[in-house]
Scaffold this active site. Sequence first.
Site, PDB file in Angstrom:
ATOM      1  N   GLY A  12       0.826  -1.209   0.000  1.00  0.00           N
ATOM      2  CA  GLY A  12       0.000   0.000   0.000  1.00  0.00           C
ATOM      3  C   GLY A  12       0.856   1.253   0.000  1.00  0.00           C
ATOM      4  CG  ASP A  23       8.391   4.675  11.421  1.00  0.00           C
ATOM      5  OD1 ASP A  23       8.095   3.551  10.974  1.00  0.00           O
ATOM      6  OD2 ASP A  23       8.297   4.958  12.624  1.00  0.00           O
ATOM      7  CG  PHE A  55      -2.770   1.030   3.608  1.00  0.00           C
ATOM      8  CD1 PHE A  55      -1.837   0.995   4.633  1.00  0.00           C
ATOM      9  CD2 PHE A  55      -2.585   1.956   2.585  1.00  0.00           C
ATOM     10  CE1 PHE A  55      -0.748   1.863   4.637  1.00  0.00           C
ATOM     11  CE2 PHE A  55      -1.492   2.818   2.582  1.00  0.00           C
ATOM     12  CZ  PHE A  55      -0.578   2.772   3.613  1.00  0.00           C
ATOM     13  CE1 TYR A  91      -4.955   1.448  14.039  1.00  0.00           C
ATOM     14  CE2 TYR A  91      -2.957   2.030  12.852  1.00  0.00           C
ATOM     15  CZ  TYR A  91      -3.589   1.344  13.877  1.00  0.00           C
ATOM     16  OH  TYR A  91      -2.852   0.570  14.743  1.00  0.00           O
ATOM     17  CG  HIS A  99       0.250  10.880   7.062  1.00  0.00           C
ATOM     18  ND1 HIS A  99      -0.910  10.438   6.446  1.00  0.00           N
ATOM     19  CD2 HIS A  99       0.909   9.756   7.432  1.00  0.00           C
ATOM     20  CE1 HIS A  99      -0.941   9.116   6.457  1.00  0.00           C
ATOM     21  NE2 HIS A  99       0.151   8.676   7.039  1.00  0.00           N
TER      22      HIS A  99
END
Length: 197
Positions: free
Chosen positions: A13, A69, A152, A154, A180
């Site tokens: 994803g 990350d 994908f 949350y 984000h």
Amino acid sequence: MNSKIVVATGNRGKLAEFSQLLGERFELLSQKDLKVDEAEETGLSFVENALLKARNAAAQTGLPALADDSGLCVNALNGAPGIYSARYAGNGASDTDNNAKLVEKLAGENNRRAHFHCALVFVRHATDPAPIICEGRWPGEIIDTARGGNGFGYDPHFYVAALDKTAAELSPEEKNRLSHRGQAVAAFVERFKEEMR
């Protein structure tokens, strides 16, 4: 600069999102396809973990590397799941497992504010002393009932009030513009262009 960049993720994803955002400029290769052993994520922040992953991928492939990350930070949970977003319900947890744990942890909680955070790190080589680091933040709130079939993680529980939609109800193009990761990639592209002049 090599136009091939190894993306330090095995998450399809994420790779798809990066390809949509950067695919015209670079040939993105998955570290999984290049048989890179994953880095141990021992950092305490998104930036630290992204840097570990980027350096690891560059060291094993000899290519420039891009790592992110990212995760979900929920105010009422002191920023959890945070850097543990992908494994919130345990190692090997599915998106469904992680979402179920999140909803359970927020039972009875009125403060549903949250944000997705992305730290994006690019290293030209494994020992790059000046990596490019860009971050993005996408505010929203958590809803109990999943909505939408896109995205994908949350996304089905991440509600953006201004749009009256969850992240999973957005088209990939809309999500890439607002998210984000989209913000961090846009900042990276600008920074990269400046440095390559």
